[in-house]
Design an enzyme around this catalytic site. Sequence first.
Site, mmCIF file in Angstrom:
data_model
loop_
_atom_site.group_PDB
_atom_site.id
_atom_site.type_symbol
_atom_site.label_atom_id
_atom_site.label_comp_id
_atom_site.label_asym_id
_atom_site.label_seq_id
_atom_site.Cartn_x
_atom_site.Cartn_y
_atom_site.Cartn_z
ATOM 1 N N GLY A 1 43.298 13.276 23.749
ATOM 2 C CA GLY A 1 41.871 13.536 23.506
ATOM 3 C C GLY A 1 41.672 14.939 22.982
ATOM 4 O O GLY A 1 42.625 15.591 22.553
ATOM 5 N N ASN A 2 40.436 15.387 22.993
ATOM 6 C CA ASN A 2 40.165 16.769 22.589
ATOM 7 C C ASN A 2 38.992 17.299 23.404
ATOM 8 O O ASN A 2 38.401 16.569 24.207
ATOM 9 C CB ASN A 2 39.927 16.866 21.078
ATOM 10 C CG ASN A 2 38.763 16.015 20.638
ATOM 11 O OD1 ASN A 2 37.622 16.268 21.026
ATOM 12 N ND2 ASN A 2 39.041 14.981 19.844
ATOM 13 N N PHE A 3 38.649 18.548 23.167
ATOM 14 C CA PHE A 3 37.669 19.229 24.030
ATOM 15 C C PHE A 3 36.211 19.017 23.632
ATOM 16 O O PHE A 3 35.319 19.648 24.184
ATOM 17 C CB PHE A 3 37.955 20.732 24.065
ATOM 18 C CG PHE A 3 39.253 21.074 24.733
ATOM 19 C CD1 PHE A 3 39.443 20.765 26.076
ATOM 20 C CD2 PHE A 3 40.284 21.685 24.038
ATOM 21 C CE1 PHE A 3 40.639 21.075 26.715
ATOM 22 C CE2 PHE A 3 41.480 21.989 24.659
ATOM 23 C CZ PHE A 3 41.666 21.687 26.006
#
Length: 400
Positions: free
Chosen positions: A209-211
């Site tokens: 995923g990412n932030f």
Amino acid sequence: MRLKSKKIILGITGSIAAYKAAMLLRLLVKESAEVQVVITQAGKEFITPVTLSALSGKPVISEFFGANDGTWNSHVDLGLWADLMLVAPATASTIAKMANGIADNMLVTTYMSAKCPVFVAPAMDLDMFAHPSTQKNIEILKSFGNSIIEPSVGELASGLTGKGREWKNPKILLKLLLNISIQESTKRKTFLVTAGPTYEKIDPVRFLGNFSSGKMGYAISEELADSGANVILVSGPVSLKTNKKNIQLVKVESADEMYVKCLSWFPNCDGAVMCAAVADFTPVVVEKKKTKRGSENWSLELQPTIDIAAKLGELKSEKQILAGFALETNDEISNAKKKLESKNLDFIVLNSLNEEGAGFQVDTNKITIIDKSNNQQFFELKSKKEVAVDIVNKIKSIIK
Ligand code: CTP
């Protein structure tokens, strides 16, 4: 040319300010609008239909029925034809009829059949304007979603001075109309917005995923909704909520799910704002069982995801707007321009990770908007809510 191919009904009523309608009509035609004048009986006492038909290039409509020849004017067709209706000048009596559905003339019946934005420019004596009945009727028109072009303060035909005078200069009225029509341009339109990260499954308990927090995409959706648009918000996993009734939330997890939803919604939308931080790669194999800890290194094979923005850029029709984001760490402007072109976007919102207060998780952002004519607008560091206003204003300026 700013009103090119706009179909406008200009309603004129019995006020001394009717003479200004001729000048306004001239300006509207100069802006390439197609204008149909509808005038009340009393209006004709102040300005002749001959002048108005010469300026508009169309017969002026006033009566329901033709002169004993069996023809009649369809207020329904006329109301549906228009992109915009402007009643200028509007007397207290016409405002009262519009507010209360007293459909005893062509102008009011046309108004009641119109589905387009309606603008009303009151012009009357100061006491008539200030009277509670006029004020109440104006409030009723506002509650119908009509825009009131407030009269100015000045010398009135009665010799008195006060509020009631229609705009002194029709040029000001035109400018106002253009501004309002820009503001109104997102009303009743439908936009697709993507937001948040995507999660790409590795096994039943892990993902890539990412932030991204989704804050920017949610703020844009809410701003579009507040300006009267319907929004299809396709959101990756975030903790945010929205309870606006004209936002339809479509929750997705992976880039592939986001792609499928965007593809099915986009053809029915007037535009899309691609705000999501979509994963660029996804595991080739999703393990069915949890991968156990071991002493060996673990390599994951990843494959590229579909570029959703680029796909919509291929499908985009002439009438649709497509906006994207570029989050860059270096060569920001040139990288953003490349994305603008390769994804066939109308404009791109650049935010640089080198700017303090911009990017993921924070409540602020500092953006540059670059459009396909290479206009570049640099903005200050602002809250994401304020940034959303700037982005929606850019959309409005394109679709006006
Ligand atoms: N985008 C998308 N689908 C993807 C990747 C990106 O719709 N699979 C959209 C983003 O929502 C954004 C724009 O494309 O509006 C640019 O995204 P960005 O991550 O900055 O660029 P990429 O095209 O992914 O290129 P790179 O990561 O190499 O900079």
